[in-house]
Enzyme design. Structure first.
Site, PDB file in Angstrom:
ATOM      1  N   GLU A  26      -4.702  -9.052  -0.010  1.00  0.00           N
ATOM      2  CA  GLU A  26      -5.457  -8.848   1.237  1.00  0.00           C
ATOM      3  C   GLU A  26      -6.934  -8.780   0.852  1.00  0.00           C
ATOM      4  O   GLU A  26      -7.304  -7.969   0.007  1.00  0.00           O
ATOM      5  CB  GLU A  26      -5.054  -7.553   1.950  1.00  0.00           C
ATOM      6  CG  GLU A  26      -3.648  -7.602   2.513  1.00  0.00           C
ATOM      7  CD  GLU A  26      -3.265  -6.327   3.277  1.00  0.00           C
ATOM      8  OE1 GLU A  26      -4.150  -5.648   3.828  1.00  0.00           O
ATOM      9  OE2 GLU A  26      -2.062  -6.016   3.292  1.00  0.00           O
ATOM     10  N   GLU A  51       0.845  -1.210   0.000  1.00  0.00           N
ATOM     11  CA  GLU A  51       0.000   0.000   0.000  1.00  0.00           C
ATOM     12  C   GLU A  51       0.873   1.249   0.000  1.00  0.00           C
ATOM     13  O   GLU A  51       0.718   2.137   0.859  1.00  0.00           O
ATOM     14  CB  GLU A  51      -0.987  -0.013   1.189  1.00  0.00           C
ATOM     15  CG  GLU A  51      -2.007  -1.135   1.063  1.00  0.00           C
ATOM     16  CD  GLU A  51      -3.175  -1.054   2.034  1.00  0.00           C
ATOM     17  OE1 GLU A  51      -3.203  -0.143   2.887  1.00  0.00           O
ATOM     18  OE2 GLU A  51      -4.079  -1.917   1.933  1.00  0.00           O
TER      19      GLU A  51
HETATM   20  O1  AHR Z   1      -4.769  -5.976   7.197  1.00  0.00           O
HETATM   21  C1  AHR Z   1      -4.694  -4.779   7.911  1.00  0.00           C
HETATM   22  C2  AHR Z   1      -4.131  -3.654   7.089  1.00  0.00           C
HETATM   23  O2  AHR Z   1      -4.995  -3.345   6.032  1.00  0.00           O
HETATM   24  C3  AHR Z   1      -2.810  -3.907   6.407  1.00  0.00           C
HETATM   25  O3  AHR Z   1      -1.729  -3.670   7.248  1.00  0.00           O
HETATM   26  C4  AHR Z   1      -2.817  -2.937   5.283  1.00  0.00           C
HETATM   27  O4  AHR Z   1      -2.084  -3.392   4.161  1.00  0.00           O
HETATM   28  C5  AHR Z   1      -4.297  -2.752   4.964  1.00  0.00           C
HETATM   29  O5  AHR Z   1      -4.647  -1.427   4.884  1.00  0.00           O
END
Ligand code: AHR
Length: 495
Positions: A294, A177
């Site tokens: 994710e 990110e």
């Molecule tokens: O999974 C929690 C957080 O969500 C992670 O650290 C980040 O990559 C995302 O914003």
């Protein structure tokens, strides 16, 4: 009760369902890594192997978990891998930082520990490296330390730390990110930084696969356009997708549930849209996979500030049957998108967010989402087949059906069908066909009295799969009565 017809098309093959689509994510955040996976000094004294909770380790061996991303998340862009090697009592104590959390971090769970854990559970490791506060040299060194077979100072150090042979880690993420917590880059600035990292990393190990940080459409287009003369530097484009229901984790309203299911189903369109951008920008010049590294439900209750009477740590939520059905909706979309989706990681593996496993002190339980992964296990590595479903539309959706299904054919010629009944108030009488020449040998159902049913320390097996009966239909195929808010897996072999 609704009458539903499902037709499996064994001759219409979508592609291979890569084990990497069933990946998970372990971040040093809240009680995921420390306390959930790996004991810290204040953890309950539970049986463990090399510091990893034995109960969690054993449960994860059976989930399945073919891929595991670590150590972040946002944590990755503060993490310096050298802090996590060598004798534990000599490892530096740092600030552990991710998502607003700042904690003491003794680095006792480092590279060797994580890779040992992957070996034990059969997970392919996916390491996310530091761009935010790191350097190309630091990441090159990590790759050399893990993967080189040559005799160098770094590989001698690896051997001295107990790993004679290279670990051979294939998947490497260049930041996380970076449009946000990973440094607030502009797309072009990140692309140039990525190009520098990737060029130097390929020199160290030309066989690794590199994951670039993606985001929204403008970011992804700029990134791919900036890399257009260096497309050999990129293998996967990382995107993330979390969604909320309108209400909270235990909001009983039907509208909230149906919206949650609809949001889950939109994950497929998100993957498709990202793949379309890649196709338009790159054409035939380079195959770059969508890495949804994710994904999951993020309920409003899962936040940094938490009530310790209600939950064990930050970013924790109650994980219900409803959440598990939403995860199953997403997995079905992964099968249909298996030609363009190259990997995916549910966030996160223990305690944090949409976790398949939760712990409290010495107690551990599997959430309903854990069981969905288990019920999907036969699809892993199999060939996804086209399936036609005739069912009504979900009340709030113009696309999502109340009953959905996916099917696959494995290398032993076994057919697996997974079916979801998303109705909250009606069972479904399902006829499934396209099974000629095959006989049912296993049928399992996951459901409970309420879509909000969940497991807990007190009731770890409130929601678990049970056998379900399906009868052969006189018209061919099988008939089954699927209860409301349920999921089932049917396995058929050649007669
Ligand atoms: O999974 C929690 C957080 O969500 C992670 O650290 C980040 O990559 C995302 O914003």
């Amino acid at each position: 009760m609704e009458d539903v017809r499902i037709t499996i098309k064994p001759d219409v093959r979508i592609g291979t369902i890569s084990p990497r689509l069933y990946g998970h994510f372990a971040e040093h955040l809240g009680r995921c890594c420390y306390d959930g996976l790996f004991l810290k000094p204040t953890s309950a004294p539970v049986p463990n192997q090399k510091g990893f909770r034995t109960d969690v380790l054993e449960a994860l061996k059976n989930m399945p978990m073919p891929l595991l991303r670590w150590p972040g998340g946002c944590y990755a862009d503060h993490y310096h891998w050298r802090d996590g090697i060598g004798p534990k009592d000599q490892r530096p104590r740092r600030l552990g930082m991710s998502c607003g959390e700042v904690v003491e971090d003794d680095n006792s769970l480092g590279t060797h520990e994580f890779l040992w854990f992957c070996e034990q559970t059969g997970a392919e490791p996916y390491l996310a490296a530091n761009v935010g506060t790191g350097s190309p040299q630091e990441m090159c060194d990590w790759v050399e330390y893990c993967n080189s077979a040559l005799d160098t100072t770094l590989t001698r150090l690896r051997r001295a730390n107990g790993a004679e042979k290279p670990f051979g880690v294939k998947l490497w993420g260049v930041g996380n990110e970076n449009w946000g917590c990973g440094g607030n880059f502009d797309a072009r600035d990140y692309a140039l930084e990525y190009r520098r990292y990737a060029t130097m990393l390929r020199h160290v190990d030309p066989h690794i696969e590199l994951v670039a940080c993606g985001f929204d459409e403008p970011w992804n287009r700029t990134l791919l356009q900036t890399l257009r003369h260096h497309l050999d530097t990129i293998d996967h484009l990382s995107v993330h997708r979390y969604w909320h229901g309108e209400g909270g984790e235990l909001d009983p309203s039907e509208k909230v549930s149906y919206r949650l299911f609809t949001e889950a189903s939109l994950t497929e369109a998100f993957v498709q849209q990202t793949a379309d951008i890649i196709r338009v920008e790159l054409g035939e010049r380079r195959r770059v996979g969508v890495a949804l590294d994710e994904w999951g439900i993020w309920h409003p209750e899962a936040r940094l500030q938490f009530d310790p009477d209600k939950r064990g740590g930050p970013y924790e939520q109650v994980s219900t049957l409803r959440d598990a059905l939403a995860a199953a909706i997403v997995l079905e979309g992964f099968h249909r998108q298996c030609r363009v989706l190259s990997l995916a990681n549910l966030a996160q593996v223990v305690n944090v967010l949409h976790a398949p496993i939760q712990t409290r002190g010495a107690a551990m339980w599997r959430t309903p989402t854990y069981h969905v992964f288990q019920l999907h296990a036969p699809h892993i590595g199999a060939t996804a087949l086209e399936v036609e479903v005739h069912a009504s539309l979900l009340p709030v959706s113009e696309e999502l059906r109340c009953v959905t299904a996916t099917a696959s054919l494995d290398k032993e010629d076994n057919l697996t069908l997974t079916v979801l009944n998303l109705h909250l108030d009606q069972s479904a009488s399902v006829h499934f066909g396209g099974t000629e020449g095959r006989v049912l040998f296993d049928a399992q159902l996951l459901t409970a009295d309420s879509p909000l049913a969940h497991n807990s320390a007190e009731k770890p097996d409130a929601v678990v799969p049970q056998p379900i009966k399906a009868t052969e239909s006189t018209q061919g195929g099988y008939l089954v009565n699927l209860p409301k808010h349920s999921m089932a897996t049917f396995r058929l072999k050649r007669r």
